[in-house]
Design a protein around this motif. Structure first.
Motif, mmCIF file in Angstrom:
data_model
loop_
_atom_site.group_PDB
_atom_site.id
_atom_site.type_symbol
_atom_site.label_atom_id
_atom_site.label_comp_id
_atom_site.label_asym_id
_atom_site.label_seq_id
_atom_site.Cartn_x
_atom_site.Cartn_y
_atom_site.Cartn_z
ATOM 1 N N ASN A 200 -84.305 -51.058 -43.599
ATOM 2 C CA ASN A 200 -83.136 -50.362 -44.060
ATOM 3 C C ASN A 200 -83.205 -50.829 -45.704
ATOM 4 O O ASN A 200 -82.455 -49.921 -46.498
ATOM 5 N N SER B 43 -85.869 -48.777 -47.462
ATOM 6 C CA SER B 43 -85.475 -47.384 -47.638
ATOM 7 C C SER B 43 -84.112 -47.128 -48.372
ATOM 8 O O SER B 43 -83.694 -45.702 -48.465
ATOM 9 N N LYS C 147 -81.438 -47.600 -47.372
ATOM 10 C CA LYS C 147 -80.112 -47.375 -46.495
ATOM 11 C C LYS C 147 -79.003 -48.357 -46.592
ATOM 12 O O LYS C 147 -77.909 -48.133 -46.364
ATOM 13 N N SER C 148 -79.577 -49.405 -47.242
ATOM 14 C CA SER C 148 -78.542 -50.578 -47.299
ATOM 15 C C SER C 148 -79.147 -51.248 -48.664
ATOM 16 O O SER C 148 -80.325 -51.237 -49.070
ATOM 17 N N ASP D 272 -86.946 -44.201 -38.344
ATOM 18 C CA ASP D 272 -85.842 -45.202 -37.750
ATOM 19 C C ASP D 272 -86.281 -45.552 -36.478
ATOM 20 O O ASP D 272 -86.925 -44.738 -35.682
#
Length: 306
Positions: free
Chosen positions: A46, A49, A51-52, A81
């Protein structure tokens, strides 16, 4: 072309989840992140990528010796994912076409990419099936095709073979190996055996920290001085045998059933002599004593124990 990760740290509500993780994934390299569930591998992907975001440290995707900007990363990074979210009431073909629409691709190129990936990923025979009707293996193939739809230079795959049988797993890994010839791939798994013949480099992660990194051979060398011995004793009381072995302080009983034991030790010769003496004293017989070939999973368990 490479992914450069340096000293990243992430916490939630004061709990340290990722700590001081650093590594480099090079062009045309497949890096496997090995970790039990709940040890931070999904969080790591994550972070990679975007995402975080990490609380500290840096993550850089580099092409032609230049780091990508945050704006350029989605166009150059594909991500599968672990949950592989798909739209159940779309057909496989429609889902890939829909996914392609999110990227800056001319319409003719989107059609070509969808057709090519349907062929490469083995989707042709069921491309008009609804996603809800697909098997687990088919959904994973579709998820990987979706991650590849924009032909990214970097591919991140979270648990790509989770829940698949050995045959399905090997088929997917062949597909991933093929994609890895022209891009950098990072994938995660808690099933180490699936990755022994798959990845160029391994990253062993536990509780958000890197325990070791290197090739399969290098990781096995980390515990090269230890052995897994398989023994079988002829006796009348298996409990007495177990208790006698438990008294030896430099071994660990990894697994046992009845009179058969898997023993981990760093003193193979010494243990063999002591086992012989114990059997003589108790009028037992050694039916079997062999050194097992150590797998990456054995290495991983020992690294965690250390």
């Amino acid at each position: 072309m490479e992914i450069l990760v340096k000293d990243i740290y992430k916490s939630f509500k004061g709990i340290e989840c990722i700590s001081d993780v650093s590594f480099t994934a090079y062009a045309n390299e497949i890096v496997g992140v090995l970790a039990p569930r709940g040890s931070g591998k999904t969080l790591l992907l994550n972070l990679l990528s975007h995402k975080s975001l990490p609380d500290a440290g840096t993550i850089e995707f580099i092409i032609d010796e230049k780091p990508l900007t945050n704006k350029d990363i989605p166009q150059n990074v594909g991500y599968l994912d672990a949950d592989n979210p798909l739209y159940p009431y779309m057909t496989a073909y429609d889902y890939l076409t829909f996914s392609a629409s999110f990227y800056k691709l001319p319409s003719y190129l989107r059609r070509d990419r969808v057709r090519n990936l349907i062929k490469i990923c083995g989707i042709s025979h069921w491309k008009h099936k609804l996603v809800s009707e697909l098997s687990k293996g088919q959904k994973q193939r579709l998820g990987i095709a979706q991650a590849m739809i924009h032909n990214p230079a970097f591919l991140l795959l979270d648990e790509p073979v989770s829940g698949l049988d050995p045959k399905q797993s090997e088929q997917l890994y062949e597909l991933i190996r093929e994609f890895g010839k022209e891009r950098t791939i990072i994938l995660t798994s808690s099933r180490m055996r699936d990755m022994e013949n798959m990845c160029d480099t391994m990253l062993v992660l536990s509780n958000g920290k890197v325990l070791a990194k290197g090739t399969v051979e290098e990781l096995q060398q980390e515990v090269a001085n230890s052995s897994i011995l398989k023994i079988e004793i002829k006796a009348t009381d298996s409990t007495r045998v177990y208790e006698a072995l438990q008294q030896i302080d430099y071994i660990q009983i990894v697994k046992y059933k009845g009179f058969s034991f898997d023993i981990h030790t760093t003193h193979e010769d010494r243990f063999a002599r002591e086992l012989f003496n114990i059997c003589v004293d108790n009028n037992w017989y050694i039916r079997r004593l062999v050194a097992a070939e150590k797998t990456l999973e054995d290495t991983f368990k020992q690294l965690r124990k250390n």
